[in-house]
Design an enzyme around this catalytic site. Structure first.
Site, PDB file in Angstrom:
ATOM      1  N   ASP A  38      84.106  58.293   4.382  1.00 50.31           N
ATOM      2  CA  ASP A  38      84.408  59.897   4.067  1.00 50.31           C
ATOM      3  C   ASP A  38      83.212  60.524   4.388  1.00 50.31           C
ATOM      4  OD1 ASP A  38      85.047  62.078   2.348  1.00 50.31           O
ATOM      5  OD2 ASP A  38      86.414  60.806   1.440  1.00 50.31           O
ATOM      6  N   ASP A  64      82.296  60.097  10.215  1.00 52.31           N
ATOM      7  CA  ASP A  64      83.383  60.906  10.777  1.00 52.31           C
ATOM      8  C   ASP A  64      84.346  60.453  11.654  1.00 52.31           C
ATOM      9  OD1 ASP A  64      84.709  63.306  12.039  1.00 52.31           O
ATOM     10  OD2 ASP A  64      82.736  64.054  12.530  1.00 52.31           O
ATOM     11  N   ASN A  91      94.136  58.002   6.533  1.00 53.58           N
ATOM     12  CA  ASN A  91      94.379  58.846   5.256  1.00 53.58           C
ATOM     13  C   ASN A  91      93.555  60.429   5.445  1.00 53.58           C
ATOM     14  OD1 ASN A  91      94.962  59.805   2.288  1.00 53.58           O
ATOM     15  ND2 ASN A  91      92.951  59.614   2.386  1.00 53.58           N
ATOM     16  N   TYR A 155      98.539  72.455  10.695  1.00 55.19           N
ATOM     17  CA  TYR A 155      98.774  71.233   9.706  1.00 55.19           C
ATOM     18  C   TYR A 155     100.346  70.808   9.986  1.00 55.19           C
ATOM     19  CZ  TYR A 155      98.511  68.221   5.628  1.00 55.19           C
ATOM     20  OH  TYR A 155      98.583  67.332   4.600  1.00 55.19           O
ATOM     21  N   LYS A 159     100.849  66.771  11.480  1.00 55.72           N
ATOM     22  CA  LYS A 159     101.513  65.847  10.775  1.00 55.72           C
ATOM     23  C   LYS A 159     103.039  65.472  11.625  1.00 55.72           C
ATOM     24  CE  LYS A 159      98.835  65.149   7.318  1.00 55.72           C
ATOM     25  NZ  LYS A 159      98.039  64.052   7.267  1.00 55.72           N
TER      26      LYS A 159
END
Length: 254
Positions: A38, A64, A91, A155, A159
């Site tokens: 993270d 990263d 994720n 986004y 996706k």
């Protein structure tokens, strides 16, 4: 009682909060050795400490996903620590919502880089180890926004791209005992949806209840709902489920 992932090593990106944290926790509870990365060092440390206090074997590092060297170097560290990477969950995600005419180059590039380049770097790095073992599970996190969503041209495009990426890798990697699937969450209560509520100027509780009113099961989604779907795809027994996108939305999606 033996867990589903005893003897397996899982690598989760964006694993410190929200959906990622729930995936990390479930996999650890089910017996996996869990590595997660993270950018939020504070949340990373807090989540790692929580899990270690419960006696789980974890590897946590600030990294990263858009930096190829960091991704490849961290994966190598994990393999040296745990002996393998059997499960990868892509994720890590960000939002930079805006209507098209207000969207900046930076808004577009940031979202594309984290979701698409990040998933590409991680999958390419992990498959090398999986191919050697003739076993692997890759689960990518998509979204219902892939079907189109106002204010999310960046986004939604990213996706949707994740879904094409998933299906292509499923075709390429299947012969090596590696399955690649995607989970597409609907409305889930996370920091990201709190950010959306702030952006449109609505109190979060009101935002949640308004969304829940249109969900057939009559409630909003929780991070565990997504973790549970991810675990299904990651299960050794799901070896004939490959190249699928599972919408976890509390109701049907077109």
């Amino acid at each position: 009682m033996a867990g589903r992932f005893d003897g397996r090593a899982a690598f989760i990106t964006g694993g410190s909060r929200g959906i990622g944290k729930s995936i990390v926790e479930l996999f650890a509870e089910e017996g996996a050795k869990v590595a997660f990365i993270d950018l939020n060092e504070e949340a990373l440390k807090a989540t790692a400490n929580e899990l270690k206090e419960k006696g789980f074997e974890v590897f946590a590092k600030a990294a990263d996903v858009t930096d190829r060297e960091q991704v490849e170097g961290t994966m190598e560290e994990v393999v040296n620590t745990f002996g393998s990477i059997d499960i990868l969950v892509n994720n890590a995600g960000v939002i930079r919502d805006n209507l098209l005419f207000k969207m900046t180059d930076s808004d577009w590039d940031t979202v594309m880089n984290v979701h698409l380049k990040g998933s590409f770097y991680c999958a390419r790095a992990a498959q090398k180890y999986m191919v050697e073992k003739k076993y692997g599970r890759i689960v990518n996190i998509s979204s219902t926004s892939a079907l189109g969503n106002r204010g999310q041209a960046n986004y939604a495009t990213a996706k949707a791209g994740i879904q094409g990426f998933t299906k292509t890798l499923a075709i390429e990697l299947g012969k090596f005992g590696i399955t690649v699937n995607a989970v597409a969450p609907g409305f889930i209560e996370t920091d990201m949806t709190k950010e959306t509520a702030r952006r449109i100027g609505v109190p979060f509780e009101q935002f949640v209840s308004a969304r829940a009113a249109n969900i057939p099961v009559g409630r909003s989604g929780k991070p565990f709902d997504i973790a549970n779907a991810v675990a299904f795809f990651a299960d050794e027994r799901s070896s004939f489920v490959n190249g699928q996108v599972l919408y976890v939305t509390g109701g049907p999606k077109n």
